[in-house]
Write an enzyme that holds these catalytic residues in place. Structure first.
Site, PDB file in Angstrom:
ATOM      1  N   ARG A 256      65.636 106.152  47.329  1.00  9.87           N
ATOM      2  CA  ARG A 256      65.838 105.753  45.933  1.00  9.87           C
ATOM      3  C   ARG A 256      67.219 105.120  45.805  1.00  9.87           C
ATOM      4  O   ARG A 256      68.209 105.827  45.727  1.00  9.87           O
ATOM      5  CB  ARG A 256      65.738 106.994  45.035  1.00  9.87           C
ATOM      6  N   HIS A 260      68.045 108.147  39.166  1.00 10.74           N
ATOM      7  CA  HIS A 260      66.698 108.646  38.857  1.00 10.74           C
ATOM      8  C   HIS A 260      66.056 107.788  37.775  1.00 10.74           C
ATOM      9  O   HIS A 260      64.884 107.438  37.843  1.00 10.74           O
ATOM     10  CB  HIS A 260      66.778 110.100  38.404  1.00 10.74           C
ATOM     11  N   TYR A 269      76.299 113.346  41.490  1.00 11.94           N
ATOM     12  CA  TYR A 269      75.783 114.227  42.543  1.00 11.94           C
ATOM     13  C   TYR A 269      75.552 113.531  43.885  1.00 11.94           C
ATOM     14  O   TYR A 269      75.198 114.168  44.860  1.00 11.94           O
ATOM     15  CB  TYR A 269      74.477 114.896  42.091  1.00 11.94           C
TER      16      TYR A 269
HETATM   17  C1  LIG Z   1      56.467 119.569  35.346  1.00 11.41           C
HETATM   18  C2  LIG Z   1      57.722 118.770  35.286  1.00 11.41           C
HETATM   19  N1  LIG Z   1      58.905 119.382  35.480  1.00 11.41           N
HETATM   20  C3  LIG Z   1      60.047 118.680  35.381  1.00 11.41           C
HETATM   21  C4  LIG Z   1      60.022 117.356  35.113  1.00 11.41           C
HETATM   22  C5  LIG Z   1      61.319 116.568  34.970  1.00 11.41           C
HETATM   23  N2  LIG Z   1      61.409 115.593  36.065  1.00 11.41           N
HETATM   24  C6  LIG Z   1      61.026 114.317  35.903  1.00 11.41           C
HETATM   25  S1  LIG Z   1      61.077 113.470  37.322  1.00 11.41           S
HETATM   26  C7  LIG Z   1      61.696 114.784  38.163  1.00 11.41           C
HETATM   27  C8  LIG Z   1      62.007 114.639  39.611  1.00 11.41           C
HETATM   28  C9  LIG Z   1      60.835 114.180  40.392  1.00 11.41           C
HETATM   29  O1  LIG Z   1      61.215 114.002  41.708  1.00 11.41           O
HETATM   30  P1  LIG Z   1      60.219 113.395  42.767  1.00 11.41           P
HETATM   31  O2  LIG Z   1      58.913 114.095  42.696  1.00 11.41           O
HETATM   32  O3  LIG Z   1      60.905 113.388  44.061  1.00 11.41           O
HETATM   33  O4  LIG Z   1      59.952 111.910  42.232  1.00 11.41           O
HETATM   34  P2  LIG Z   1      61.014 110.731  42.085  1.00 11.41           P
HETATM   35  O5  LIG Z   1      61.665 110.921  40.748  1.00 11.41           O
HETATM   36  O6  LIG Z   1      61.963 110.810  43.200  1.00 11.41           O
HETATM   37  O7  LIG Z   1      60.188 109.498  42.102  1.00 11.41           O
HETATM   38  C10 LIG Z   1      61.822 115.888  37.334  1.00 11.41           C
HETATM   39  C11 LIG Z   1      62.341 117.196  37.742  1.00 11.41           C
HETATM   40  C12 LIG Z   1      58.776 116.754  34.923  1.00 11.41           C
HETATM   41  N3  LIG Z   1      58.650 115.445  34.651  1.00 11.41           N
HETATM   42  N4  LIG Z   1      57.643 117.481  35.021  1.00 11.41           N
END
Ligand SMILES: Cc1ncc(C[n+]2csc(CCOP(=O)(O)OP(=O)(O)O)c2C)c(N)n1
Ligand SMILES: [Mg+2]
Lengths: 361, 334
Positions: A256, A260, A269
């Site tokens: 990435r 985010h 971080y």
């Molecule tokens: C059930 C849930 N918990 C928390 C979140 C908040 N949240 C949004 S994206 C994210 C991180 C996701 O990481 P990853 O699966 O690695 O996907 P990336 O963002 O790297 O594409 C979090 C914690 C959420 N969307 N859904």
């Protein structure tokens, strides 16, 4: 060149080295036109992604989760599917959506705050609604695969998911169900090293692809920044699923590059040097270097794509910013297929009240 | 990494709710070394809203990031309670508390009763909640009814920074599990005053504006909107009382009774959908408590019975000042 931390461990399937030198068989069954199209999509996608970040900064989008660096994982996967195959995405798969023929303006309604979910037609496009509650789309992908198999339809379903999302119960439940039902699906984990501020190492102590073994399905670790390798690995998994061989879990190692989302400050971080190091593994530079060396791409074509990408981004912007807020009536429009009388009464009263409000006190 | 943004209480400056909550967590951890803080992105990042900013630096062993596993996080808080720890858990957004509902309903809320009172669950579930920040889908929901309807939980909602500090300290000290819903729309609003645990506790409502013409009953971000609406009608000579509930479980029956007895007209305001929202419970209670004093049926000004809309429509869903004013008129002209 030091690869990102989360690429450590098992060597992924790789066809092109980061500098574009072949280290595997580059014939993945695509003709030169098909090979070029992978690059063209990546160029268009990256340009649009940057436009979206700019649109957010200018207040035209609410929050936008960029995918820079992940173009190969998404384009390679989407391109490996047949026309009737179906994708259930997360919130970060705009590049895959483009390849599958989703109208980017409709897609971006979501990030403009105009409408939720799938403002495009998920059935017509074979691309499920944007899904933010992490991992919850994966059981949908598996259920869809079970359903098409029951109907005897020749459809393979792909479920995208992130590294962080593999920590959710829904990931485990979906993968396990897919395996015991031998559902014709492919679960693609884009391991981009981060889940907001949490690095993959703090998310999972093992290698994600290895979990497949515990479920009783094949697992593959692929260099997700190598579009040819992604294409081949997904293609093989799709063909296996089509033949009745059941699901596959693919871990695509990628990175990435951005924060985010536009609401996130990654400097809090993440060491910016890590990002600079990861740029050496850029999926577009790697692939165009090989395409050029192999005689499939010249400067003029690349320049033409870049111009096309400019026009494309400009068109999406122009159409998007025209998009005003939806009418109040949409609040109530699609809640029920058969709206109960109580609901209809509330709708009428609410729209009257909102009308009064617009008229002023 | 940037410096902690926790407000400096000694300076007596204005506080944001984020700063006040941060100070409450810090002070609670200083006072009680059995308090833990964990959840998604609460450590290194300091939380997506920075409520836990700087805490990991001060308490490296007691503040930690977890994998994205809401059910696991809350389930672990239950196990930690068995081991004698007090967990203050952050669930990142309203809708992302739902994966943990099974643990909350089946275990957090019931463990004390299931163990004949032998095992307490001094757990605080902090959930940034409600709309008004132009957030995406799943980032603007009002989950309170799910929790209010579950016996064994207490549910509180601060409306401003000063009370947020007090309520969070009280919640952490409470032997029962508390669902602590933080109105995101008020996170950055500043309020002057001293951060202190003294003052009204859990279960006490506060009258934030006196009035006799009718009573507005609200909580969270709607309290500020009710005060605005009260100002609008004050210009017409109507003096309206505004009651900040603060605590949804337990409800302050005395405050509700007084409002009904002294003003005779009740208007309940919340963002959550109307059906089985807090308004339903409050309307029923004021009728049970003070039926003979009511001059009009209770009025509910609420979100509609529809899914929480996208950013472009959220202010057509959340009760506006104009809709609250219309509700006041309906109550006083009945
Ligand atoms: C059930 C849930 N918990 C928390 C979140 C908040 N949240 C949004 S994206 C994210 C991180 C996701 O990481 P990853 O699966 O690695 O996907 P990336 O963002 O790297 O594409 C979090 C914690 C959420 N969307 N859904
Ligand atoms: Mg990730």
């Amino acid at each position: 060149m030091q690869p990102p931390e989360h690429w450590r461990g098992t060597e992924p399937v790789r066809i092109l080295a980061p500098d574009g030198t072949p280290v595997g068989e580059p014939d993945v069954g695509l003709d030169p036109e098909g090979l070029r199209s992978l690059a063209r999509w990546m160029v268009l996608a990256r340009r649009l992604d940057r436009e979206c970040v700019a649109l957010q900064r200018q207040g035209e989008l609410t929050v936008y989760p960029g995918f820079e660096g992940q173009e190969a994982a998404q384009v390679g996967t989407a391109a490996a599917l047949g026309p009737d195959d179906v994708v259930f995405p997360t919130f970060r798969e705009l590049a895959a959506a483009l390849v599958r023929g989703v109208d980017p303006v409709r897609y971006l309604w979501y990030h403009r705050g105009t409408w939720h979910g799938g403002p495009y037609d998920p059935r017509a496009t074979g691309f499920g609604p944007i899904c933010v509650p992490v991992a919850t789309q994966l059981p949908h992908a598996v259920g869809h695969a079970i359903g098409t198999a029951l109907d005897g339809r020749d459809v393979v379903t792909v479920g995208f998911i992130g590294d962080g999302a593999t920590s959710e119960g829904d990931f485990h439940e979906a993968a396990n169900l897919a395996a015991v039902r031998r559902a014709p699906c492919v679960l693609v984990v884009q391991n981009n090293g981060w889940a907001i501020s949490v690095p993959t190492a703090a998310q999972t102590a093992g290698e994600i692809w290895r979990r497949a073994d515990g479920y009783g399905m094949p697992g593959v670790r692929v260099d997700g920044n190598d579009v040819l390798a992604v294409y081949r690995v997904v293609r093989e998994a799709v063909e296996r699923a089509r033949r009745g061989g059941g699901p596959t879990l693919i871990e695509a190692l990628t990175y990435r590059i951005g924060a985010h989302s536009t609401a996130d400050d990654a400097a809090r971080y993440r060491d910016p040097e890590e990002v600079e190091r990861a740029r050496a593994f850029d999926p577009i530079a790697r692939y165009t270097a090989w395409l050029t060396a192999a005689g499939h791409l010249d400067e003029a074509t690349l320049a033409a794509w870049e111009q096309e990408a400019e026009r494309f981004a400009g068109r999406v912007r122009a159409e998007l910013v025209e998009q005003g807020p939806p009418p109040d009536a949409w609040l109530f429009e699609w809640v029920y297929a058969a709206p109960p009388a109580t609901f209809e009464r509330e709708r009428e009263a609410a729209l009257a009240a909102l009308g009064d409000e617009a008229a002023g006190p | 990494m940037s410096a902690p943004i926790a407000t400096d209480r000694e300076r007596g400056t204005a506080h944001t709710m984020v700063g006040a909550l941060n100070a409450a967590l810090r002070d609670a951890m200083r006072d009680d070394e059995r308090v833990l803080v964990f959840g998604e992105d609460v450590g290194r990042l300091g939380g997506v809203f920075r409520v836990t900013d700087g805490l990991q630096a001060e308490f490296p062993d007691r503040v930690f990031d977890t994998p994205i596993s809401e059910a696991g996080i809350v389930g672990a808080a239950v196990g930690l309670a068995f081991a004698g720890w007090k967990s203050v858990v952050e669930l990142q957004f309203d809708a992302f508390s739902y994966p943990a509902l099974e643990q909350v309903i089946d275990h957090v809320a019931k463990m004390r009763s299931r163990t004949l009172g032998r095992v307490e669950m001094p757990i605080v579930l902090r959930i940034p909640s409600f709309g008004g920040i132009g957030g995406k889908e799943h980032h603007g929901e009002s989950p309170e009814t799910y929790y209010v309807h579950t016996a064994g939980l207490k549910v509180v909602v601060p409306s401003g920074a000063i009370d947020a500090y007090r309520l969070l300290r009280r919640s952490i000290a409470d032997p029962d599990p508390v669902v602590f819903l933080e109105p995101k729309a008020r996170y950055w609003a500043k309020e002057p005053g001293e951060l202190t645990v003294d003052g009204p506790g859990i279960g006490e409502a506060v009258t934030v504006r006196e009035g006799r013409a009718c009573s507005l009953i609200a909580y969270g971000a709607m309290v500020a909107r009710c005060l605005e609406a009260a100002d609008v009608v004050a210009a017409e000579g109507l003096d309206v009382r505004v009651v900040d509930l603060r605590s949804l479980v337990p409800l302050d029956d005395d405050a509700l009774r007084r409002a009904a007895e002294e003003t005779g007209r009740i208007v309940i305001v919340h963002e959550a959908p109307k059906t089985l929202g807090l308004g339903a419970e409050i309307a029923a209670r004021v009728m049970e408590l003070a039926f003979d004093h009511l001059e009009a049926p209770p009025v509910r000004v609420t979100g509609w019975d529809v899914p929480y809309p996208p950013a472009a429509l959220e202010e057509r869903y959340r009760p506006s000042v104009a809709r609250i004013v219309a509700g006041i008129r309906r109550a006083v002209t009945y």
